[in-house]
Design an enzyme around this catalytic site. Sequence first.
Site, PDB file in Angstrom:
ATOM      1  N   GLU A   1      -6.314   1.591 -13.968  1.00  0.00           N
ATOM      2  CA  GLU A   1      -5.845   2.801 -13.292  1.00  0.00           C
ATOM      3  C   GLU A   1      -4.577   3.323 -13.946  1.00  0.00           C
ATOM      4  O   GLU A   1      -4.442   4.515 -14.222  1.00  0.00           O
ATOM      5  CB  GLU A   1      -5.587   2.531 -11.808  1.00  0.00           C
ATOM      6  CG  GLU A   1      -6.856   2.386 -10.974  1.00  0.00           C
ATOM      7  CD  GLU A   1      -6.604   2.230  -9.486  1.00  0.00           C
ATOM      8  OE1 GLU A   1      -7.557   2.381  -8.716  1.00  0.00           O
ATOM      9  OE2 GLU A   1      -5.460   1.955  -9.093  1.00  0.00           O
TER      10      GLU A   1
ATOM     11  N   CYS B   1       0.819  -1.217   0.000  1.00  0.00           N
ATOM     12  CA  CYS B   1       0.000   0.000   0.000  1.00  0.00           C
ATOM     13  C   CYS B   1       0.849   1.261   0.000  1.00  0.00           C
ATOM     14  O   CYS B   1       0.683   2.144  -0.827  1.00  0.00           O
ATOM     15  CB  CYS B   1      -0.921  -0.011   1.215  1.00  0.00           C
ATOM     16  SG  CYS B   1      -1.790   1.531   1.496  1.00  0.00           S
TER      17      CYS B   1
ATOM     18  N   HIS C   1     -27.439  20.223  -2.747  1.00  0.00           N
ATOM     19  CA  HIS C   1     -27.444  20.837  -4.069  1.00  0.00           C
ATOM     20  C   HIS C   1     -26.480  22.008  -4.107  1.00  0.00           C
ATOM     21  O   HIS C   1     -26.413  22.770  -3.155  1.00  0.00           O
ATOM     22  CB  HIS C   1     -28.873  21.313  -4.357  1.00  0.00           C
ATOM     23  CG  HIS C   1     -29.064  21.968  -5.683  1.00  0.00           C
ATOM     24  ND1 HIS C   1     -28.998  21.295  -6.877  1.00  0.00           N
ATOM     25  CD2 HIS C   1     -29.338  23.246  -6.009  1.00  0.00           C
ATOM     26  CE1 HIS C   1     -29.210  22.139  -7.862  1.00  0.00           C
ATOM     27  NE2 HIS C   1     -29.430  23.323  -7.377  1.00  0.00           N
TER      28      HIS C   1
ATOM     29  N   LYS D   1       0.057   5.475  -5.915  1.00  0.00           N
ATOM     30  CA  LYS D   1      -0.951   5.454  -6.979  1.00  0.00           C
ATOM     31  C   LYS D   1      -1.796   6.701  -6.912  1.00  0.00           C
ATOM     32  O   LYS D   1      -2.055   7.380  -7.890  1.00  0.00           O
ATOM     33  CB  LYS D   1      -1.810   4.195  -6.810  1.00  0.00           C
ATOM     34  CG  LYS D   1      -2.963   4.012  -7.777  1.00  0.00           C
ATOM     35  CD  LYS D   1      -4.288   4.606  -7.309  1.00  0.00           C
ATOM     36  CE  LYS D   1      -4.959   3.980  -6.137  1.00  0.00           C
ATOM     37  NZ  LYS D   1      -5.554   2.665  -6.410  1.00  0.00           N
TER      38      LYS D   1
ATOM     39  N   TYR E   1      -8.434  -3.782 -12.315  1.00  0.00           N
ATOM     40  CA  TYR E   1      -8.402  -2.374 -11.931  1.00  0.00           C
ATOM     41  C   TYR E   1      -7.010  -1.776 -11.989  1.00  0.00           C
ATOM     42  O   TYR E   1      -6.851  -0.587 -12.270  1.00  0.00           O
ATOM     43  CB  TYR E   1      -9.034  -2.170 -10.538  1.00  0.00           C
ATOM     44  CG  TYR E   1      -8.113  -2.429  -9.371  1.00  0.00           C
ATOM     45  CD1 TYR E   1      -8.061  -3.676  -8.760  1.00  0.00           C
ATOM     46  CD2 TYR E   1      -7.313  -1.414  -8.861  1.00  0.00           C
ATOM     47  CE1 TYR E   1      -7.221  -3.899  -7.686  1.00  0.00           C
ATOM     48  CE2 TYR E   1      -6.468  -1.627  -7.787  1.00  0.00           C
ATOM     49  CZ  TYR E   1      -6.434  -2.873  -7.205  1.00  0.00           C
ATOM     50  OH  TYR E   1      -5.599  -3.103  -6.141  1.00  0.00           O
TER      51      TYR E   1
ATOM     52  N   GLU F   1     -26.304  14.143  -5.169  1.00  0.00           N
ATOM     53  CA  GLU F   1     -27.745  14.278  -4.934  1.00  0.00           C
ATOM     54  C   GLU F   1     -28.562  13.408  -5.873  1.00  0.00           C
ATOM     55  O   GLU F   1     -29.708  13.052  -5.567  1.00  0.00           O
ATOM     56  CB  GLU F   1     -28.181  15.744  -5.060  1.00  0.00           C
ATOM     57  CG  GLU F   1     -27.921  16.368  -6.420  1.00  0.00           C
ATOM     58  CD  GLU F   1     -28.393  17.829  -6.468  1.00  0.00           C
ATOM     59  OE1 GLU F   1     -27.565  18.695  -6.804  1.00  0.00           O
ATOM     60  OE2 GLU F   1     -29.563  18.076  -6.179  1.00  0.00           O
TER      61      GLU F   1
ATOM     62  N   CYS G   1      -1.548   1.769  -3.118  1.00  0.00           N
ATOM     63  CA  CYS G   1      -2.499   2.847  -2.856  1.00  0.00           C
ATOM     64  C   CYS G   1      -1.898   4.251  -2.820  1.00  0.00           C
ATOM     65  O   CYS G   1      -2.387   5.172  -3.484  1.00  0.00           O
ATOM     66  CB  CYS G   1      -3.190   2.634  -1.519  1.00  0.00           C
ATOM     67  SG  CYS G   1      -3.507   0.922  -1.096  1.00  0.00           S
TER      68      CYS G   1
END
Lengths: 463, 487
Positions: free
Chosen positions: B191, B46, B476, B54, B187, B481, B51
């Site tokens: 990525e 990681c 909003h 990255k 993934y 939303e 992570c």
Amino acid sequence: MAPIQKECDYLVIGGGSGGIASARRAAKHGAKVIAIESARLGGTCVNVGCVPKKVTWNAAAIAENFKDAKAYGFGGFEEPTFDWPYFKKKRDAYVKRLNGIYANNLGKDKIDTLHGRASFVSKNEVEVKLDDGTKQTIKAKNILIATGGRPTVPDIPGKELCIDSDGFFDLEEQPKRIATSGAGYIGVEMSGMLHALGSKVDFFIRGDKLLRSFDPLIQDTVTKEYERQGVSLHKGAQITKVEKLDDGSKKVYYKEGDKESSIEVDVVLFAVGRVPEIEDLHLDKLGIKLNEKKHIIVDDYQNTNVENIFALGDVCDRGFELTPVAIAAGRRLSERLFAGKKDAHLDYSNIPSVVFAHPEIGSIGLTEPQAREKYGDSLKIYKTEFTAMYYAMMEPEDKGPTAYKIICEGVNERVVGLHILGVGSSEILQGFGVAIKMGATKADFDNCVAIHPVSAEELVTMT
Amino acid sequence: MAPTPKAYDYIVIGGGSGGSGAARRAAGWYKAKTLLIENGRSGGTCVNVGCVPKKITWYFASVNETLKGAHHYFYDVPADVAFHFDRFKKRRDESIARINGAYESNWKKEGIELVHGTAAFAGPKEVVVDLQDGSGKQVFTAPHILIATGGYPILPEVQGARHGITSDGFFDIETLPRKIGIVGAGYIAVEMAGMLNAIGVETHMFLRGDTFLRSFDPMVQETMTKAYEDAGVVLHKRYPGFDKIERLDKEDVVAGKDIHEKRTEGPSPQKQLKITDKNGEVFECNELLWAIGRAPEINDLGLEKIGVKLTESGHVFADEWQNTSVDGVYALGDVTGKAELTPVAIAAGRMLGNRLFGPPELKGSKLEYNHIPTVVFSHPEVGTIGLTEPQAVEQYGKENIKVYKTKFAAMYFDVFSPEEKAKHPTQYKIICTGPEEKVVGLHILGEGSGEMLQGFGVAIKMGATKADFDRCVAIHPTSAEELVTMR
């Protein structure tokens, strides 16, 4: 010539967020609906609120990205120029498209839309002064007042030289120097955007903190952060007089504590409050009750004190002057009146909202002082402050803050307040809003595995 | 001379996300005498090659995209903004070194003893560590031993595969290749392709099928595959497979020990590769990145010695309590092959610490491996939790599920041209089941999805229904939303 009378099941006065949502929902359930708008469809939100605000905020965020880009190793440009006039033109075009979309939707739903200024004749009858000067009377079984509000400017010498938030969206040129006033979210948002876009901002507030109705963690952090970013924050200050100078700029006189002083700016912007738009309605004719601030008093079901007359949105007294609140209240009202849902109404508790300051702020539920008052000592507060990974590349003095607070009560640690500040907060809050509305406890937060690497994960791993 | 064994309450093999989480819970909360064995850099995958670097690189790519799009907002920006990737990499490395330091200082503060070396089991309660400083071997014993050694990216059985790099090597790149081929549809491939394309590298992806992210919901697969093509990534779909990789530049290639890349030749600014596929077609590029899968790091552990069972895929088998087949030996994180994510490993490590060393009321602690939210930092981001639509149909039957969908362009793109807008979709899908419309799957893609998902994860784990979503007033103007106003 006597005006031709129209009749309908539902008359909606005000074509903004609340009015249009309620009108369309009523029409969907078969009601005959007439809507009246005296200015532009979409109301405050579309024309001089949420929408142009967010577009401008996006532009300001890009300006900040430029500043950050150097730290990431980007180069080959100096201070980027920003073409405010062209940007405004494009923003206006976008707003106009939305006006058109609103009109289209009303047409598709077969809602008769009139353009003019309404006033009550009796509790079932409204007279509209149309644009061409003629008058139209409308008889309606149910009438909704959704006329919204408008900004106010203080009564000081030279007030006609000053603008409010409406005027902000009319500015054709970017002010090089601007004096802003008002520590509420509108003043904070506008000052933040202007500063990020390169205007020199002198921000005058009466107290010593911004966003004084927000949780203390937010107040403290955002006030410090604005100062760190270079906004000239004048605390305990008030603008007393504005004069026009020969070259067109404005001389602003102000009191800061005991000191009296003045500065020269190009624009003076007041964001010190809004008032409900009710004068032309002649509500006194019907005896409709108002509160001290002239907002229309309504109960949980949006009823006024006069049968079959309702009010919602910024014009009523429920607070939470937000587009989605008006929309939600409007739809539920129509469900109650026209779809037989006898109990339909909006629950005004735990309404999430976001302030597009720099950085963004999100909030739902009670502040810590409010929670303490309501629950006394059976509170547990979880807090964290950190620097978002986005700033890993910057020098210490260029890093922005992230701060989160979870307020829990009782032995089960039910979450009664959540306050977040920092990059990404505007998109983080909604999901937590759903959970909190469901009655989430701290254990529920912790039970969800964290997502990594994001800022939001800090909310489910707090100890 | 036989080394004197040192005794502990808890030995953790591996100082990555899982190992660190486990050790710190046991030592920090419950004062267990804990030994942590790490043979590389603290923080594991990681922090060093996953992570963290990255995400920093993703920010770098996002800044570039913002600059490129700024003219739509009437900023005067030169068409090709210059950047210095080597300087960026250096600073990214400094960031990571700071985190390596933070991990070690946290361990020290909690009284965890750190040993640098490679561990192997001598018995079910005993490990022998080959110390990194060359001083020999040391034996350690404990009633509880945790295997958290993680995994590594694999290479295919293709001639010359070592001429390319894996995700490890991606983080060694100082000079960007002009043209890169990325192999894989998971993934990691997605990525990396997204980031490299966004910063101007001519990016090609080699896929066996027609879409990538094939374990994700069809909506995500289709929209993201198209979005990448619209962004200029060249997709070689239904690729017949590799025959051989040849290196054309004359550079002396040695798998150096100062780069992560132990299994390949590592990146190089001069690299020129010639790739021949199974049909004899040739493709030339400056770098080839294999992102075809990961294998557990267990070769040196001596697991056969104590009879630790492996799964079919060769990972260490662990039950719901993180027990392996050997009493007193546990495993979690990437080495088990289950939900290979940092927060899962951390959570599992903490639960295990609670169970082994915590108070009686926590004896039943374990991680629930369901409803785990996760985000892919592609361009744009993808977030997902729960079942895909095909999985939901299979589990509940088509008549018993209700799917809510929406697709729109985020307000950020409103000042872009219509053609540009079409290339930047935001798309959401909510999958519900039963008369109460319980949410069993949520799939989101678009700007902001990375930060959006966590709160919805909490709600879904609580058993949220569509009505719960709708009951929360919208915020909003945001993209989020749309998730509470779907019809």
